[in-house]
Design a protein around this motif. Structure first.
Motif, PDB file in Angstrom:
ATOM      1  N   ARG A   1      17.901  34.090  -4.643  1.00 51.53           N
ATOM      2  CA  ARG A   1      18.632  33.533  -3.525  1.00 51.53           C
ATOM      3  C   ARG A   1      17.737  33.246  -2.322  1.00 51.53           C
ATOM      4  NH1 ARG A   1      22.312  30.619  -3.960  1.00 51.53           N
ATOM      5  NH2 ARG A   1      22.675  30.916  -1.734  1.00 51.53           N
ATOM      6  N   ASP A   2      16.664  33.989  -2.198  1.00 52.39           N
ATOM      7  CA  ASP A   2      15.735  33.801  -1.079  1.00 52.39           C
ATOM      8  C   ASP A   2      14.540  32.995  -1.589  1.00 52.39           C
ATOM      9  OD1 ASP A   2      13.849  34.046   0.996  1.00 52.39           O
ATOM     10  OD2 ASP A   2      14.666  35.981   1.611  1.00 52.39           O
ATOM     11  N   LYS A   3      14.513  31.730  -1.270  1.00 52.85           N
ATOM     12  CA  LYS A   3      13.493  30.838  -1.810  1.00 52.85           C
ATOM     13  C   LYS A   3      12.092  31.221  -1.330  1.00 52.85           C
ATOM     14  CE  LYS A   3      16.699  28.491  -3.824  1.00 52.85           C
ATOM     15  NZ  LYS A   3      16.920  28.688  -5.276  1.00 52.85           N
ATOM     16  N   PHE A   4      11.985  31.629  -0.069  1.00 52.60           N
ATOM     17  CA  PHE A   4      10.674  32.007   0.450  1.00 52.60           C
ATOM     18  C   PHE A   4      10.170  33.278  -0.217  1.00 52.60           C
ATOM     19  CE2 PHE A   4      12.328  29.426   3.999  1.00 52.60           C
ATOM     20  CZ  PHE A   4      11.270  28.547   4.147  1.00 52.60           C
ATOM     21  N   ALA A   5      11.050  34.262  -0.384  1.00 47.68           N
ATOM     22  CA  ALA A   5      10.647  35.501  -1.055  1.00 47.68           C
ATOM     23  C   ALA A   5      10.299  35.236  -2.514  1.00 47.68           C
ATOM     24  CB  ALA A   5      11.760  36.543  -0.957  1.00 47.68           C
ATOM     25  N   LEU A   6      11.052  34.361  -3.164  1.00 42.33           N
ATOM     26  CA  LEU A   6      10.761  34.024  -4.560  1.00 42.33           C
ATOM     27  C   LEU A   6       9.402  33.346  -4.684  1.00 42.33           C
ATOM     28  CD1 LEU A   6      11.654  33.854  -7.509  1.00 42.33           C
ATOM     29  CD2 LEU A   6      12.784  31.678  -6.951  1.00 42.33           C
ATOM     30  N   ALA A   7       9.127  32.385  -3.784  1.00 42.51           N
ATOM     31  CA  ALA A   7       7.820  31.723  -3.812  1.00 42.51           C
ATOM     32  C   ALA A   7       6.693  32.712  -3.545  1.00 42.51           C
ATOM     33  CB  ALA A   7       7.795  30.594  -2.775  1.00 42.51           C
ATOM     34  N   ALA A   8       6.928  33.652  -2.619  1.00 41.16           N
ATOM     35  CA  ALA A   8       5.916  34.677  -2.333  1.00 41.16           C
ATOM     36  C   ALA A   8       5.685  35.566  -3.537  1.00 41.16           C
ATOM     37  CB  ALA A   8       6.368  35.517  -1.134  1.00 41.16           C
ATOM     38  N   ALA A   9       6.762  35.960  -4.215  1.00 39.14           N
ATOM     39  CA  ALA A   9       6.622  36.816  -5.392  1.00 39.14           C
ATOM     40  C   ALA A   9       5.870  36.094  -6.511  1.00 39.14           C
ATOM     41  CB  ALA A   9       7.997  37.264  -5.881  1.00 39.14           C
ATOM     42  N   VAL A  10       6.196  34.822  -6.734  1.00 45.45           N
ATOM     43  CA  VAL A  10       5.504  34.049  -7.774  1.00 45.45           C
ATOM     44  C   VAL A  10       4.026  33.916  -7.449  1.00 45.45           C
ATOM     45  CG1 VAL A  10       5.311  31.768  -8.829  1.00 45.45           C
ATOM     46  CG2 VAL A  10       7.567  32.786  -8.477  1.00 45.45           C
TER      47      VAL A  10
ATOM     48  N   VAL B   1      23.756  48.100   4.111  1.00 48.28           N
ATOM     49  CA  VAL B   1      24.453  47.435   5.203  1.00 48.28           C
ATOM     50  C   VAL B   1      24.248  45.929   5.156  1.00 48.28           C
ATOM     51  CG1 VAL B   1      24.646  47.289   7.715  1.00 48.28           C
ATOM     52  CG2 VAL B   1      24.232  49.498   6.629  1.00 48.28           C
ATOM     53  N   GLN B   2      23.081  45.474   4.676  1.00 46.62           N
ATOM     54  CA  GLN B   2      22.776  44.051   4.661  1.00 46.62           C
ATOM     55  C   GLN B   2      22.787  43.441   3.260  1.00 46.62           C
ATOM     56  OE1 GLN B   2      19.508  42.847   7.341  1.00 46.62           O
ATOM     57  NE2 GLN B   2      19.196  45.014   7.781  1.00 46.62           N
ATOM     58  N   ARG B   3      22.665  44.282   2.240  1.00 46.66           N
ATOM     59  CA  ARG B   3      22.555  43.757   0.878  1.00 46.66           C
ATOM     60  C   ARG B   3      23.807  43.010   0.444  1.00 46.66           C
ATOM     61  NH1 ARG B   3      20.688  47.117  -4.527  1.00 46.66           N
ATOM     62  NH2 ARG B   3      21.258  45.518  -6.043  1.00 46.66           N
ATOM     63  N   TRP B   4      24.963  43.404   0.947  1.00 44.04           N
ATOM     64  CA  TRP B   4      26.215  42.779   0.513  1.00 44.04           C
ATOM     65  C   TRP B   4      26.226  41.283   0.794  1.00 44.04           C
ATOM     66  CZ3 TRP B   4      29.371  40.189   3.921  1.00 44.04           C
ATOM     67  CH2 TRP B   4      29.150  40.392   5.275  1.00 44.04           C
ATOM     68  N   ARG B   5      25.465  40.848   1.802  1.00 46.44           N
ATOM     69  CA  ARG B   5      25.417  39.420   2.103  1.00 46.44           C
ATOM     70  C   ARG B   5      24.743  38.650   0.982  1.00 46.44           C
ATOM     71  NH1 ARG B   5      23.374  39.916   8.428  1.00 46.44           N
ATOM     72  NH2 ARG B   5      25.162  41.161   9.172  1.00 46.44           N
ATOM     73  N   LEU B   6      23.630  39.205   0.467  1.00 43.17           N
ATOM     74  CA  LEU B   6      22.954  38.561  -0.657  1.00 43.17           C
ATOM     75  C   LEU B   6      23.827  38.587  -1.903  1.00 43.17           C
ATOM     76  CD1 LEU B   6      19.349  40.028  -0.205  1.00 43.17           C
ATOM     77  CD2 LEU B   6      20.162  37.769   0.471  1.00 43.17           C
TER      78      LEU B   6
END
Length: 288
Positions: free
Chosen positions: A7-16, A275-280
């Motif tokens: 869901r997080d494109k920037f985090a996914l690109a960073a992980a790749v 507290v914040q994970r539910w949004r994702l």
């Protein structure tokens, strides 16, 4: 977790990107052989993007004609290994002392915190410079020094978490039912601390990489024949006016890895926070 990461494109690109860097560090040096080590004086300081010189010279060549791209891949292994070793060592020591200081408290906790204050009273880079100047700039010394300077970060974070968690009902219930200190800490407190420590380790990995590059740039880091990205930046400083690419490309990789780690740590902080994970999770559910 993978669904949340997508869901997080920037985090996914960073992980790749980080996975690619790690794989290159693991399998690259054996496959390259002598490509990044053999000298070619005919290609001294050859500029980048000259296809006639071949693929490995696409980022240019250094002062001895060695391809920059191949050397960046070879240097990725010691760069990541030094950072990983320093982060793991500081994490183990810091978390252990933080658990003792937070749960045990008393005189033992006070002594640990005073020693931590002493270490933190010195700028970490200055302390590393002094120690390496005295004991010599060996790889082992670099790892130990970087680990020592980062122990207080894990210690203080773990202690703060433990002080807050130990007053919760499930910990009190475990103590009342006769659970040992080891079982209470390992089964009830430590799992609650792990998400915070995991996020902190990601940030600290980037910081340690920058610290190692700074020490190598000053000549007190890794020494020849070993080399890291920081060493490559240092080797190119004499040619900044005539061959900027010698320092530019390893510096770019340091910046990209550091930025990727920061993006991933930000995602990890959100993904591990109820507290914040539910949004994702809501976004993932809406897509399904």
């Amino acid at each position: 977790m993978l669904a949340l990461l997508r869901r997080d494109k920037f985090a996914l690109a960073a992980a790749v990107f980080l996975v690619v860097v790690v794989l290159a560090a693991l399998v690259g040096p054996p496959l390259l052989g002598g490509i990044g080590i053999d000298m070619d004086l005919m290609a001294r300081n050859a500029p980048p993007f000259e296809p006639d010189r071949g693929f490995w010279h696409i980022l240019g060549s250094d002062a001895l004609g060695r391809p920059i791209l191949a050397r960046i891949i070879i240097a990725a292994r010691p760069t990541l290994l030094i950072a990983a070793a320093a982060v793991l060592l500081s994490m183990v020591v810091g978390v252990l002392l933080g658990l003792i200081a937070g749960y045990k408290g008393g005189i033992v906790g006070d002594v640990i915190m005073r020693l931590t204050d002493i270490v933190m009273s010195f700028p970490s880079l200055l302390l590393a410079l002094v120690v390496l100047y005295i004991f010599g700039p060996a790889i082992t010394n670099v790892i130990i020094v970087l680990a020592i300077t980062r122990v207080p970060v894990y210690l203080r974070t773990t202690r703060a978490e433990v002080l807050e968690i130990r007053s919760r009902m499930f910990v009190v219930a475990a103590e009342v039912t006769g659970a040992s200190v080891f079982r209470t800490v390992s089964r009830h407190i430590l799992p609650m601390v792990v998400p915070t420590i995991a996020t902190l380790m990601t940030i600290e990995f980037a910081f340690v990489m920058l610290a190692e590059a700074s020490l190598s740039f000053l000549g007190l880091g890794v020494q020849a024949p070993d080399f890291t990205w920081g060493v490559m930046v240092a080797e190119g400083r004499s040619y900044l006016a005539t061959a900027w690419w010698l320092s530019f490309w390893p510096g770019v990789f340091i910046a990209l890895v550091t930025m990727s780690l920061n993006l991933l740590s930000n995602w990890l902080r959100i993904a591990t926070d109820p507290v914040q994970r539910w949004r994702l999770e809501r976004e993932v559910a809406s897509d399904e």
